[in-house]
Write an enzyme that holds these catalytic residues in place. Structure first.
Site, PDB file in Angstrom:
ATOM      1  CE1 TYR A 116       5.805   4.382   4.216  1.00 57.10           C
ATOM      2  CE2 TYR A 116       6.332   2.368   5.482  1.00 57.10           C
ATOM      3  CZ  TYR A 116       6.616   3.605   4.572  1.00 57.10           C
ATOM      4  OH  TYR A 116       7.612   3.338   4.046  1.00 57.10           O
TER       5      TYR A 116
HETATM    6  N1  LIG Z   1      12.842   6.254   5.215  1.00 56.52           N
HETATM    7  C1  LIG Z   1      12.747   4.590   5.790  1.00 56.52           C
HETATM    8  O1  LIG Z   1      12.439   4.112   6.493  1.00 56.52           O
HETATM    9  C2  LIG Z   1      12.165   4.195   4.323  1.00 56.52           C
HETATM   10  C3  LIG Z   1      12.286   2.689   5.115  1.00 56.52           C
HETATM   11  C4  LIG Z   1      11.450   1.534   3.704  1.00 56.52           C
HETATM   12  C5  LIG Z   1      10.853   2.431   2.469  1.00 56.52           C
HETATM   13  N2  LIG Z   1      10.896   3.846   2.747  1.00 56.52           N
HETATM   14  C6  LIG Z   1      10.636   4.295   1.244  1.00 56.52           C
HETATM   15  O2  LIG Z   1      11.558   4.689   0.098  1.00 56.52           O
HETATM   16  C7  LIG Z   1      10.366   5.644  -0.148  1.00 56.52           C
HETATM   17  C8  LIG Z   1      11.480   7.178  -0.644  1.00 56.52           C
HETATM   18  O3  LIG Z   1      11.460   7.186   1.029  1.00 56.52           O
HETATM   19  P1  LIG Z   1      12.389   8.013   1.990  1.00 56.52           P
HETATM   20  O4  LIG Z   1      12.620   6.943   2.464  1.00 56.52           O
HETATM   21  O5  LIG Z   1      12.901   8.686   0.351  1.00 56.52           O
HETATM   22  O6  LIG Z   1      11.520   9.881   1.760  1.00 56.52           O
HETATM   23  P2  LIG Z   1      10.990  10.884   1.319  1.00 56.52           P
HETATM   24  O7  LIG Z   1      10.793  11.378   2.273  1.00 56.52           O
HETATM   25  O8  LIG Z   1      12.955  11.701   1.488  1.00 56.52           O
HETATM   26  O9  LIG Z   1      10.635  10.965   0.411  1.00 56.52           O
HETATM   27  C9  LIG Z   1      10.317  10.533  -0.061  1.00 56.52           C
HETATM   28  C10 LIG Z   1       9.556  12.044  -1.972  1.00 56.52           C
HETATM   29  O10 LIG Z   1       8.322  10.959  -2.458  1.00 56.52           O
HETATM   30  C11 LIG Z   1       7.987  12.256  -2.648  1.00 56.52           C
HETATM   31  N3  LIG Z   1       6.469  12.076  -3.217  1.00 56.52           N
HETATM   32  C12 LIG Z   1       5.495  11.770  -2.103  1.00 56.52           C
HETATM   33  N4  LIG Z   1       3.704  12.141  -2.486  1.00 56.52           N
HETATM   34  C13 LIG Z   1       4.402  12.177  -4.047  1.00 56.52           C
HETATM   35  C14 LIG Z   1       3.280  11.957  -4.799  1.00 56.52           C
HETATM   36  N5  LIG Z   1       2.337  12.014  -4.253  1.00 56.52           N
HETATM   37  N6  LIG Z   1       3.872  12.262  -5.939  1.00 56.52           N
HETATM   38  C15 LIG Z   1       5.077  11.743  -6.559  1.00 56.52           C
HETATM   39  N7  LIG Z   1       5.993  12.313  -4.838  1.00 56.52           N
HETATM   40  C16 LIG Z   1       5.390  12.129  -4.042  1.00 56.52           C
HETATM   41  C17 LIG Z   1       8.214  13.442  -1.770  1.00 56.52           C
HETATM   42  O11 LIG Z   1       7.710  14.617  -2.183  1.00 56.52           O
HETATM   43  C18 LIG Z   1       9.523  12.609  -1.236  1.00 56.52           C
HETATM   44  O12 LIG Z   1      11.204  13.239  -2.181  1.00 56.52           O
HETATM   45  C19 LIG Z   1       9.722   5.672  -0.175  1.00 56.52           C
HETATM   46  O13 LIG Z   1       8.224   4.832  -0.818  1.00 56.52           O
HETATM   47  C20 LIG Z   1       9.218   5.101   1.020  1.00 56.52           C
HETATM   48  O14 LIG Z   1       7.817   4.947   1.696  1.00 56.52           O
HETATM   49  C21 LIG Z   1      11.700   4.198   3.041  1.00 56.52           C
END
Ligand SMILES: NC(=O)c1ccc[n+]([C@@H]2O[C@H](COP(=O)([O-])OP(=O)(O)OC[C@H]3O[C@@H](n4cnc5c(N)ncnc54)[C@H](O)[C@@H]3O)[C@@H](O)[C@H]2O)c1
Length: 283
Positions: A156
């Site tokens: 990641y």
């Molecule tokens: N939540 C945190 O603490 C955090 C921190 C930094 C970055 N992020 C990043 O933010 C972004 C959104 O994450 P989030 O926090 O909303 O989490 P989340 O798990 O709620 O959302 C991630 C979404 O991506 C979708 N997804 C997964 N694999 C996929 C694929 N192959 N094709 C299309 N969609 C796919 C999932 O179905 C989900 O709806 C991600 O890139 C995550 O890495 C999150």
């Protein structure tokens, strides 16, 4: 000059997730038309019900599928006539718990990179002709993991560092076109992906507590990320942080990174937790 989102067409990957959905709502409130994509059609259909059908297109898309990603751009053009903003936001981490590089499942490691790095690349590549034509924007969700040590979350963190550089490179390459690209750096955000570090897995939660002071560990709501994101898009900023407390760590990452690596090499409690994690993943 503010980039007016009214009537712009925005495509979001991972739109049904916490940050994607919160951002969709705020973009919609500013007048944008939305192409909502995620793994499950039912999930994007559910989100789309919140909006007027004339301004939303919910479509299932797995960003590991290059042909499908290209096809969505064509579908977007057929439906709305254009694409102005592509938000490459889909992301995954370990399916359950966490692992080290030595103990993880090889296929799972590669799957995370496939979604978090190559999924972003595919989204960008497919959207670029339209983004350039419309002098629009590419937004990429990186993470504070772009500059934090990625122990127990290596595929990641490696992907998030890679997409940061991909986006910085893209911004420089687009400068002569009038289009642009922005890196988004969320810190801990209360969504499904982060649950593992907030009670979802006891060892990972403990590592989080041992490795970070409370004020850095506090998770923010996805709406806070969305608010920063929308403001950043309007200003066409190169970097969007949410929350701001991560900014000094990003700016001084050289020094911070060296110090962190030294501390982690001597941190006996963290070493014990890593061993515990490895024992758990072999069960
Ligand atoms: N939540 C945190 O603490 C955090 C921190 C930094 C970055 N992020 C990043 O933010 C972004 C959104 O994450 P989030 O926090 O909303 O989490 P989340 O798990 O709620 O959302 C991630 C979404 O991506 C979708 N997804 C997964 N694999 C996929 C694929 N192959 N094709 C299309 N969609 C796919 C999932 O179905 C989900 O709806 C991600 O890139 C995550 O890495 C999150």
């Amino acid at each position: 000059m503010t980039y007016d989102l009214n009537d712009k067409v925005v495509l979001i990957t991972g739109a049904a997730g916490g940050i994607g959905a919160a951002t969709a709502r705020q973009l919609y409130a500013l007048g944008a038309n939305l192409v909502l994509t995620d793994m499950q059609q039912s999930a994007v259909d559910k989100l789309a019900q919140e909006f007027s059908p004339s301004r939303v297109l919910p479509v299932a898309l797995d960003v590991t599928d290059a042909a499908a990603t290209k096809a969505i751009i064509q579908t977007t053009i057929q439906r709305f006539g254009r694409l102005d903003v592509a938000f490459a936001n889909a992301g995954i981490s370990w399916r359950s718990g966490a692992s080290t590089i030595a103990s993880c499942d090889e296929a799972e490691f590669e799957k995370i990179v496939e979604v978090d790095l190559f999924g972003v690349w595919r989204t960008i590549r497919a959207a670029l002709p339209e983004i350039i034509r419309n002098q629009g924007q590419v937004l990429v969700t990186s993470s504070a993991y772009a500059f934090l040590n990625g122990l127990a979350n290596a595929p990641y963190a490696a992907s998030k560092a890679a997409v940061e550089m991909l986006t910085r490179s893209l911004r420089a390459e687009l400068a002569h076109t009038g289009a642009t690209a922005t890196v988004v750096y969320p810190g801990w955000t209360a969504t499904a992906i982060a649950k593992v570090a907030f009670g979802g897995n006891a060892t990972v939660t403990k590592m989080n507590e041992v490795g970070l002071p409370g004020w850095l560990r506090r998770a923010i709501p996805p709406e806070q990320v969305a608010l920063a994101l929308v403001k950043g898009v309007q200003d066409r900023r190169p970097r969007i942080y949410a929350p701001w407390r991560w900014v000094p760590f990003s700016l001084f990452r050289g020094i911070f990174g060296v110090l962190t690596d030294v501390v982690l090499s001597r941190h006996k409690e963290m070493h014990a937790l890593i061993q515990q994690l490895e024992a758990e993943s072999q069960r």
